[in-house]
Design a protein around this motif. Structure first.
Motif, short mmCIF file in Angstrom:
data_model
loop_
_atom_site.label_atom_id
_atom_site.label_comp_id
_atom_site.label_asym_id
_atom_site.label_seq_id
_atom_site.Cartn_x
_atom_site.Cartn_y
_atom_site.Cartn_z
N HIS A 67 75.06 -77.10 -19.02
CA HIS A 67 74.82 -76.55 -19.68
C HIS A 67 75.35 -75.85 -20.80
CE1 HIS A 67 71.77 -75.67 -16.43
NE2 HIS A 67 71.60 -76.65 -16.61
N TYR A 68 73.74 -76.05 -22.27
CA TYR A 68 74.41 -75.84 -23.57
C TYR A 68 75.58 -75.03 -24.08
CZ TYR A 68 70.67 -72.69 -24.98
OH TYR A 68 69.81 -71.85 -25.14
N ASP A 69 74.88 -73.85 -23.32
CA ASP A 69 75.39 -72.79 -22.82
C ASP A 69 76.43 -72.19 -22.81
OD1 ASP A 69 73.99 -72.68 -21.16
OD2 ASP A 69 74.06 -69.83 -20.96
N HIS A 70 77.17 -73.00 -22.29
CA HIS A 70 78.68 -73.39 -21.56
C HIS A 70 79.48 -74.20 -21.71
CE1 HIS A 70 77.06 -69.96 -18.07
NE2 HIS A 70 76.66 -70.60 -18.53
N MET A 71 79.22 -75.66 -22.42
CA MET A 71 79.83 -76.74 -22.14
C MET A 71 79.63 -77.48 -23.67
SD MET A 71 80.62 -80.11 -20.68
CE MET A 71 79.43 -81.43 -20.82
N GLY A 72 79.07 -76.69 -24.42
CA GLY A 72 78.01 -76.50 -26.20
C GLY A 72 79.52 -76.62 -27.46
N ASN A 73 80.54 -76.14 -27.09
CA ASN A 73 81.73 -75.65 -27.91
C ASN A 73 82.99 -75.94 -27.64
OD1 ASN A 73 82.00 -75.26 -30.69
ND2 ASN A 73 82.21 -73.00 -29.95
N LEU A 74 82.92 -77.31 -27.38
CA LEU A 74 84.16 -78.62 -26.65
C LEU A 74 85.31 -78.73 -27.69
CD1 LEU A 74 82.92 -81.10 -23.88
CD2 LEU A 74 83.85 -79.12 -23.35
N MET A 75 84.83 -78.87 -29.18
CA MET A 75 85.80 -79.84 -30.15
C MET A 75 86.40 -78.06 -30.61
SD MET A 75 85.71 -82.29 -29.23
CE MET A 75 84.68 -84.37 -28.48
N ALA A 76 85.88 -77.07 -30.26
CA ALA A 76 86.38 -75.86 -31.17
C ALA A 76 87.95 -75.55 -30.31
CB ALA A 76 85.85 -74.93 -31.04
N PHE A 77 88.60 -76.20 -29.77
CA PHE A 77 90.09 -75.49 -28.82
C PHE A 77 90.47 -77.02 -28.33
CE2 PHE A 77 85.98 -73.43 -27.10
CZ PHE A 77 86.71 -72.36 -27.74
N PRO A 78 91.45 -77.68 -29.66
CA PRO A 78 92.01 -78.82 -29.55
C PRO A 78 92.88 -78.95 -28.88
CG PRO A 78 92.45 -77.65 -31.77
CD PRO A 78 91.29 -76.28 -30.62
N ASN A 79 93.90 -77.83 -28.65
CA ASN A 79 95.46 -78.20 -27.58
C ASN A 79 94.70 -77.83 -26.12
OD1 ASN A 79 96.59 -78.45 -29.75
ND2 ASN A 79 96.39 -76.39 -30.25
N ALA A 80 93.82 -77.61 -25.81
CA ALA A 80 93.12 -77.65 -24.23
C ALA A 80 92.78 -78.35 -24.12
CB ALA A 80 91.99 -76.49 -24.46
N HIS A 81 93.05 -78.56 -22.21
CA HIS A 81 92.45 -79.96 -21.08
C HIS A 81 91.51 -79.44 -20.21
CE1 HIS A 81 93.25 -83.40 -19.20
NE2 HIS A 81 93.20 -82.75 -17.89
N PHE A 82 90.65 -79.79 -20.28
CA PHE A 82 89.37 -79.27 -19.33
C PHE A 82 89.38 -80.17 -18.73
CE2 PHE A 82 88.83 -79.98 -24.50
CZ PHE A 82 88.50 -78.86 -24.20
N TYR A 83 88.46 -79.40 -17.58
CA TYR A 83 88.01 -79.44 -16.33
C TYR A 83 86.71 -79.35 -15.41
CZ TYR A 83 93.08 -79.65 -15.53
OH TYR A 83 95.02 -80.27 -15.55
N ILE A 84 86.41 -80.68 -15.64
CA ILE A 84 84.71 -80.73 -14.33
C ILE A 84 84.17 -81.19 -13.59
CG2 ILE A 84 83.43 -82.33 -15.64
CD1 ILE A 84 81.31 -80.59 -16.47
N GLN A 85 83.39 -80.80 -12.73
CA GLN A 85 83.10 -81.66 -11.68
C GLN A 85 83.03 -83.25 -12.12
OE1 GLN A 85 83.22 -81.03 -7.95
NE2 GLN A 85 84.41 -79.43 -8.47
N GLU A 86 84.01 -84.28 -11.18
CA GLU A 86 82.87 -85.67 -11.50
C GLU A 86 81.47 -85.43 -11.18
OE1 GLU A 86 83.40 -89.20 -8.27
OE2 GLU A 86 85.13 -88.31 -9.75
#
Length: 220
Positions: A100-119
């Motif tokens: 949802h937009y209020d949880h996944m809406g700022n991905l590009m603000a974290f340039p050194n992060a690796h992300f995990y989400i359910q397939e």
């Protein structure tokens, strides 16, 4: 077991959220404040975020959603994380509870992060986005720009799709899916803390439970 310090950080809020939207069956019971927040874990050599919020300053769709949902007092990750002595660059891992937009809406603000989400969460929302216009109401909390950003991160090797229960994704941290409830595959983040003030097992459920009453029942 591990040893993490934990912060729950508010980045915005809705001052007049209908109670019926967060508590089943409570129609016409007035409004309450609803906090928009993410969690930060620090320990075991990591700085971890659970969800990333949104950015109405950089994303037109997020701006429309914020206005629609009466989200106010938004603060950037730079401002929020500075309160605990961190910057977005310090974050090395992000565990996304759902899309949802209020949880996944700022991905590009974290340039050194690796992300995990359910397939299943990723692929089913991509499927939902392809449905005819008459079915698009189900996507009212999905920002297509977020899906595009997630795809870019995945193609660049910075986003991992996990399939179901994932134990020790990081030391002492498990990902536990909850299928076909709040979303297609929301996931709870289970933190097994061995020592310190936060000793015990902690669960971040994202939006699987909004308020205390979702767990205890009405008037408890």
């Amino acid at each position: 077991m591990a040893d993490y310090s934990m912060w729950l950080l508010e980045y915005a809020h809705v001052p007049t959220q209908p109670i019926s939207s967060v508590m089943y069956g409570q129609h016409n019971q007035g409004v309450r404040e609803l906090v928009f927040a993410y969690m930060v874990l620090k320990g075991e050599g990591h700085v971890i975020m659970i969800d990333v919020g949104l950015d109405p300053e950089q994303d037109d769709v997020a701006r429309r959603y914020v206005q629609r949902d009466n989200v106010v007092d938004w603060q950037s990750p730079q401002t929020v994380l500075a309160k605990i002595g961190l910057t977005p660059d310090d974050v090395d891992t992000v565990l996304l509870t759902h899309a949802h937009y209020d949880h996944m809406g700022n991905l590009m603000a974290f340039p050194n992060a690796h992300f995990y989400i359910q397939e299943r969460e990723y692929f089913k929302w991509m499927w939902a986005a392809s449905l005819p216009k008459k079915f698009q109401n189900m996507n009212m909390a999905i920002n297509p720009n977020d899906l595009q950003n997630a795809t870019t991160l995945m193609l660049n090797g910075r986003l991992t799709l996990v399939d179901g229960l994932t134990e020790d994704v990081l030391p002492g941290i498990d990902l536990v899916p909850a299928y076909d409830g709040h979303t297609f595959a929301s996931q709870m983040v289970v933190i097994n803390n061995a020592s310190g003030p936060g000793k015990g097992v902690w669960v971040n459920g994202g939006d699987i439970a909004y308020v205390r009453g979702n767990l205890t029942g009405v008037n408890n």
